[in-house]
Design an enzyme around this catalytic site. Structure first.
Site, PDB file in Angstrom:
ATOM      1  N   GLY A  17       0.782  -1.231   0.000  1.00  0.00           N
ATOM      2  CA  GLY A  17       0.000   0.000   0.000  1.00  0.00           C
ATOM      3  C   GLY A  17       0.811   1.277   0.000  1.00  0.00           C
ATOM      4  O   GLY A  17       0.335   2.313   0.481  1.00  0.00           O
ATOM      5  N   MET A  95      -3.727  -7.084  -7.180  1.00  0.00           N
ATOM      6  CA  MET A  95      -3.095  -8.112  -7.999  1.00  0.00           C
ATOM      7  C   MET A  95      -4.075  -9.168  -8.524  1.00  0.00           C
ATOM      8  O   MET A  95      -3.684 -10.286  -8.828  1.00  0.00           O
ATOM      9  CB  MET A  95      -1.952  -8.769  -7.212  1.00  0.00           C
ATOM     10  CG  MET A  95      -0.867  -7.782  -6.779  1.00  0.00           C
ATOM     11  SD  MET A  95      -0.168  -6.781  -8.133  1.00  0.00           S
ATOM     12  CE  MET A  95       0.892  -7.999  -8.899  1.00  0.00           C
ATOM     13  N   ASN A 112      -5.584   2.245 -13.046  1.00  0.00           N
ATOM     14  CA  ASN A 112      -4.600   1.289 -12.540  1.00  0.00           C
ATOM     15  C   ASN A 112      -3.208   1.864 -12.725  1.00  0.00           C
ATOM     16  O   ASN A 112      -2.983   2.687 -13.617  1.00  0.00           O
ATOM     17  CB  ASN A 112      -4.709  -0.035 -13.309  1.00  0.00           C
ATOM     18  CG  ASN A 112      -3.771  -1.110 -12.779  1.00  0.00           C
ATOM     19  OD1 ASN A 112      -3.593  -1.246 -11.556  1.00  0.00           O
ATOM     20  ND2 ASN A 112      -3.147  -1.869 -13.666  1.00  0.00           N
ATOM     21  N   HIS A 114       0.645   0.320 -13.386  1.00  0.00           N
ATOM     22  CA  HIS A 114       1.328  -0.929 -13.729  1.00  0.00           C
ATOM     23  C   HIS A 114       2.814  -0.645 -13.923  1.00  0.00           C
ATOM     24  O   HIS A 114       3.169   0.282 -14.664  1.00  0.00           O
ATOM     25  CB  HIS A 114       0.733  -1.538 -15.003  1.00  0.00           C
ATOM     26  CG  HIS A 114       1.430  -2.802 -15.401  1.00  0.00           C
ATOM     27  ND1 HIS A 114       1.200  -4.001 -14.759  1.00  0.00           N
ATOM     28  CD2 HIS A 114       2.380  -3.050 -16.336  1.00  0.00           C
ATOM     29  CE1 HIS A 114       1.976  -4.935 -15.293  1.00  0.00           C
ATOM     30  NE2 HIS A 114       2.694  -4.380 -16.250  1.00  0.00           N
ATOM     31  N   GLU A 179       5.856   6.490  -9.275  1.00  0.00           N
ATOM     32  CA  GLU A 179       4.420   6.184  -9.155  1.00  0.00           C
ATOM     33  C   GLU A 179       3.744   7.119  -8.157  1.00  0.00           C
ATOM     34  O   GLU A 179       2.599   7.546  -8.367  1.00  0.00           O
ATOM     35  CB  GLU A 179       4.222   4.725  -8.715  1.00  0.00           C
ATOM     36  CG  GLU A 179       4.627   3.714  -9.778  1.00  0.00           C
ATOM     37  CD  GLU A 179       4.368   2.269  -9.372  1.00  0.00           C
ATOM     38  OE1 GLU A 179       4.303   1.978  -8.164  1.00  0.00           O
ATOM     39  OE2 GLU A 179       4.228   1.430 -10.286  1.00  0.00           O
TER      40      GLU A 179
END
Ligand code: GAR
Length: 221
Positions: A17, A95, A112, A114, A179
């Site tokens: 997380g 996942m 999402n 990735h 990210e």
């Protein structure tokens, strides 16, 4: 002038997380225009659930291992999401592959992240695959979710140079740092109404994107 209303957002997680944490931190500073009204994990006891609880966000588990079948899991998850009734669903290290029914229920409202420069390396072990292929760049992509795995139109992409001596851990650390930057940015765009999925493409500020907006490592301002 009335302040824009925060977008009701659900976050799906499976693990540590750290992306969820970055999103919680930005949201609590009022930078995203969302309220996270639920965090849902497919596995019990993961750190992401603890992070949610610490932030006072309702957290629950739909345990894939206890669901009996994948179809039952998808149904249970669908019921939990219907209850939360989010305007945006954010997959943050989730996942599991969602059923086409679930994805189409939230078409254009599900994001999402990735860890690859999609369309390269959908699926698992992206760092290992990039290193084994001798790639010189790697990164991560925020994209709209469509039923086909990791194939939805891209929104933002963070690119890092692969350095001599990089291993999976060092590469992952640099990519994940990115990210935490690009995912909140994409969410803020969505919440501000700047982002849409239309005709199979991503639209930003009314313009169809030919590909994701690229952020290079070390050019993050
Ligand atoms: C993230 O780095 C994300 O790119 C990846 O899982 C990590 C979860 O980390 N997602 C996928 O591989 C999805 N196919 P986190 O739980 O610490 O955010």
């Amino acid at each position: 002038m009335t302040a824009a209303k925060n977008l009701r957002t659900a976050v799906l997680v499976s693990g540590s997380g750290t992306n969820l944490q970055a999103i919680i931190d930005c949201a609590s500073q009022g930078k995203l225009g969302i309220t996270i009204n639920g965090v849902v994990s497919d596995r019990p006891g993961v750190l992401a659930l603890e992070r949610a609880q610490r932030a006072g966000i309702p957290a629950q588990t739909v345990d894939h291992a206890q669901a009996g079948s994948n179809a039952a899991f998808q149904q249970q998850l669908g019921a939990v999401l219907a209850e939360l009734d989010p305007e945006l669903i954010v997959l943050a290290g989730f996942m599991r592959i969602l059923s086409p029914e679930l994805v189409s229920n939230w078409a254009g409202r599900m994001l999402n992240v990735h860890p690859s420069l999609l369309p390269k390396y959908p699926g698992l072990h992206t760092y290992r695959r990039a290193l084994e292929a001798g790639d010189t760049v790697h990164g991560s992509t925020v994209h709209f979710v469509i039923p086909e795995l990791d194939a939805g139109p891209g929104i933002l992409q963070y690119r890092v140079q692969i350095r001599p001596g990089d291993d999976e851990a060092s590469l992952r650390a640099r990519v994940q740092h990115g990210e935490y930057l690009i995912y909140p940015r994409a969410i803020a765009w969505f919440a501000a109404g700047r982002l849409a999925l239309r005709d199979g493409s991503t639209w930003l500020d009314g313009e169809r994107l030919g590909g994701p907006v690229v952020v290079e490592e070390n050019a993050e301002a």
